[in-house]
Design a protein around this motif. Structure first.
Motif, PDB file in Angstrom:
ATOM      1  N   SER A   2       0.843  -1.197   0.000  1.00 14.65           N
ATOM      2  CA  SER A   2       0.000   0.000   0.000  1.00 14.65           C
ATOM      3  C   SER A   2       0.877   1.246   0.000  1.00 14.65           C
ATOM      4  CB  SER A   2      -0.909   0.015   1.237  1.00 14.65           C
ATOM      5  OG  SER A   2      -1.768  -1.108   1.238  1.00 14.65           O
ATOM      6  N   LEU A   3       0.301   2.330  -0.495  1.00 18.89           N
ATOM      7  CA  LEU A   3       0.927   3.641  -0.466  1.00 18.89           C
ATOM      8  C   LEU A   3       0.023   4.581   0.319  1.00 18.89           C
ATOM      9  CD1 LEU A   3       2.020   3.893  -4.213  1.00 18.89           C
ATOM     10  CD2 LEU A   3       3.469   3.319  -2.258  1.00 18.89           C
ATOM     11  N   LYS A  99       5.500   4.969   1.954  1.00 17.97           N
ATOM     12  CA  LYS A  99       5.300   3.572   2.357  1.00 17.97           C
ATOM     13  C   LYS A  99       5.125   3.468   3.866  1.00 17.97           C
ATOM     14  CE  LYS A  99       7.204   0.963  -1.446  1.00 17.97           C
ATOM     15  NZ  LYS A  99       8.000  -0.229  -1.833  1.00 17.97           N
ATOM     16  N   LYS A 120      -5.073   5.593   2.248  1.00 19.05           N
ATOM     17  CA  LYS A 120      -4.329   4.385   1.909  1.00 19.05           C
ATOM     18  C   LYS A 120      -4.721   3.946   0.501  1.00 19.05           C
ATOM     19  CE  LYS A 120      -3.597  -0.384   3.544  1.00 19.05           C
ATOM     20  NZ  LYS A 120      -4.027  -1.389   4.557  1.00 19.05           N
ATOM     21  N   ASP A 122      -3.984   1.530  -3.155  1.00 20.35           N
ATOM     22  CA  ASP A 122      -3.529   0.254  -3.685  1.00 20.35           C
ATOM     23  C   ASP A 122      -2.357   0.500  -4.621  1.00 20.35           C
ATOM     24  OD1 ASP A 122      -3.110  -2.210  -4.847  1.00 20.35           O
ATOM     25  OD2 ASP A 122      -5.068  -2.314  -5.833  1.00 20.35           O
ATOM     26  N   GLU A 123      -1.166   0.093  -4.206  1.00 20.31           N
ATOM     27  CA  GLU A 123       0.054   0.357  -4.982  1.00 20.31           C
ATOM     28  C   GLU A 123       0.005  -0.283  -6.363  1.00 20.31           C
ATOM     29  OE1 GLU A 123       4.924  -0.263  -4.499  1.00 20.31           O
ATOM     30  OE2 GLU A 123       3.529  -1.316  -3.186  1.00 20.31           O
ATOM     31  N   THR A 124      -0.735  -1.380  -6.515  1.00 22.41           N
ATOM     32  CA  THR A 124      -0.755  -2.104  -7.785  1.00 22.41           C
ATOM     33  C   THR A 124      -1.707  -1.496  -8.813  1.00 22.41           C
ATOM     34  OG1 THR A 124      -2.502  -3.638  -7.076  1.00 22.41           O
ATOM     35  CG2 THR A 124      -0.219  -4.231  -6.533  1.00 22.41           C
ATOM     36  N   PHE A 128      -0.875   4.304 -10.501  1.00 23.99           N
ATOM     37  CA  PHE A 128       0.446   4.527  -9.924  1.00 23.99           C
ATOM     38  C   PHE A 128       1.557   3.923 -10.771  1.00 23.99           C
ATOM     39  CE2 PHE A 128      -2.610   4.285  -6.355  1.00 23.99           C
ATOM     40  CZ  PHE A 128      -2.543   5.611  -5.962  1.00 23.99           C
ATOM     41  N   HIS A 131       5.736   4.437 -10.684  1.00 30.97           N
ATOM     42  CA  HIS A 131       6.160   5.023  -9.410  1.00 30.97           C
ATOM     43  C   HIS A 131       7.551   4.516  -9.023  1.00 30.97           C
ATOM     44  CE1 HIS A 131       4.501   1.172  -7.875  1.00 30.97           C
ATOM     45  NE2 HIS A 131       5.379   1.331  -6.911  1.00 30.97           N
ATOM     46  N   GLU A 133      10.798   4.859  -5.742  1.00 29.95           N
ATOM     47  CA  GLU A 133      11.136   5.253  -4.373  1.00 29.95           C
ATOM     48  C   GLU A 133      12.176   6.371  -4.381  1.00 29.95           C
ATOM     49  OE1 GLU A 133      12.195   2.025  -1.831  1.00 29.95           O
ATOM     50  OE2 GLU A 133      10.566   0.728  -2.552  1.00 29.95           O
ATOM     51  N   VAL A 173       7.563   7.745  -1.924  1.00 27.87           N
ATOM     52  CA  VAL A 173       7.382   7.165  -3.252  1.00 27.87           C
ATOM     53  C   VAL A 173       6.771   8.256  -4.134  1.00 27.87           C
ATOM     54  CG1 VAL A 173       6.120   5.450  -4.617  1.00 27.87           C
ATOM     55  CG2 VAL A 173       7.090   4.824  -2.385  1.00 27.87           C
ATOM     56  N   CYS A 202      -8.844   2.963  -6.554  1.00 32.60           N
ATOM     57  CA  CYS A 202      -7.463   2.797  -6.087  1.00 32.60           C
ATOM     58  C   CYS A 202      -7.338   3.147  -4.603  1.00 32.60           C
ATOM     59  CB  CYS A 202      -6.510   3.640  -6.923  1.00 32.60           C
ATOM     60  SG  CYS A 202      -6.561   5.418  -6.610  1.00 32.60           S
TER      61      CYS A 202
END
Length: 295
Positions: A2-3, A99, A120, A122-124, A128, A131, A133, A173, A202
């Motif tokens: 998660s981001l 993160k 929060k 969903d990074e996937t 995104f 993205h 770091e 990120v 998302c």
């Protein structure tokens, strides 16, 4: 994975309404933002250097053109980097996420002193894509400008994203987008404000801050209750240690809201069973007065 995005109340409403800001690098709070020292050999003279940056290309490893931390030359400075930054301010926007979803410092700095919230994501999710770091370093980067002008001339913008070690706790990120793909909606602090549409699917959950006023809690509940795939929590100060306990308010897949002494004020005054339970907790529960005394 998660981001996380630490936000103020008004920014939270905008995100839940489907809009998120992509900020120009010069508008960030770090004065060293994307301004490495560039070594420009004498033979370059004062000629104009044309550099193209890619907003999605990954950072090259090992770094290309990096000089030793203790490299020294009369031809090494950040003057050309500042010109590059001016150009980037007119062409790209950056979405900064983290993160780290439980940082006391970021709650204070970016979420209005705990009166805001954390979103929060969903990074996937495809929103995104690209993205990367943030890189953290003890020393300010020094780069040979020839590494920016050689090859195909297209440099990953991620390579400019290096910050001092003091920022490492943020676990940042970034997503970079062209301002041509964004919409200008106004100005703030001398910079145009650019936004992109952010899809609601998302968003995984919203965590309200310990000090968010009840009227704002109720406003966010009024929005999130109709978002079927988004959970809602309130981060309340724990009775032990420097920690929060996440009080659930709405969980995906559960029809009715969850009422506790800490969240009862959100529902007090509502008609029906939920409002009755909330009112009873506020009046009768032994912990109600203590947990709500600062609101």
């Amino acid at each position: 994975m998660s981001l996380y995005k630490y936000v103020k109340f008004e920014d939270l409403k905008r995100i839940l309404g489907g809009s998120i800001r992509f900020t120009q690098p010069g508008a960030f709070n770090d004065p060293f933002e994307m301004v490495p020292e560039l070594y420009v050999p004498e033979e370059f003279g004062s000629k104009e250097v044309s550099i193209q940056f890619s907003v999605t290309a990954p950072r090259r490893e090992p770094p290309v053109g990096a000089l030793d931390d203790y490299f020294a030359s009369d031809y090494c400075s950040d003057q050309n980097s500042r010109r590059i930054l001016d150009s980037l301010n007119r062409t790209v926007g950056i979405l900064s996420l983290s993160k780290n979803g439980s940082s006391l410092l970021m709650w204070s700095h970016y979420a209005d002193g705990y009166a805001g919230a954390v979103v929060k994501f969903d990074e996937t999710h495809e929103f995104f894509s690209g993205h990367f770091e943030m890189k953290y370093s003890e020393h300010r980067p020094k780069v040979d400008i020839s590494s920016y002008t050689g090859g195909d001339g297209v440099i990953p913008i991620a390579e400019l994203c290096v910050k001092p070690k003091e920022w490492e706790y943020e676990k940042e990120v970034r997503i970079v987008r062209s301002l041509d793909d964004c919409k200008c909606v106004g100005t703030a602090n001398g910079f145009p404000v650019y936004v992109m549409d952010v899809p609601s699917d998302c968003i995984e959950s919203v965590i309200l801050g310990e000090r968010m006023p009840v009227c704002h809690q109720r406003a966010i509940w009024g929005i999130v209750k109709d978002m079927s795939d988004v959970s809602l929590y309130l981060d309340a100060v724990s009775n032990w240690g420097y920690e929060f306990r996440s009080e659930p308010i709405k969980l995906v897949g559960i029809e009715n809201p969850i009422v506790s002494p800490r969240t009862a004020q959100i529902f007090a005054g509502q008609e029906g069973t939920c409002g009755e339970i909330a009112q009873y907790m506020l009046e009768k529960h032994p912990l109600s007065g203590m947990v709500n005394e600062t609101l």
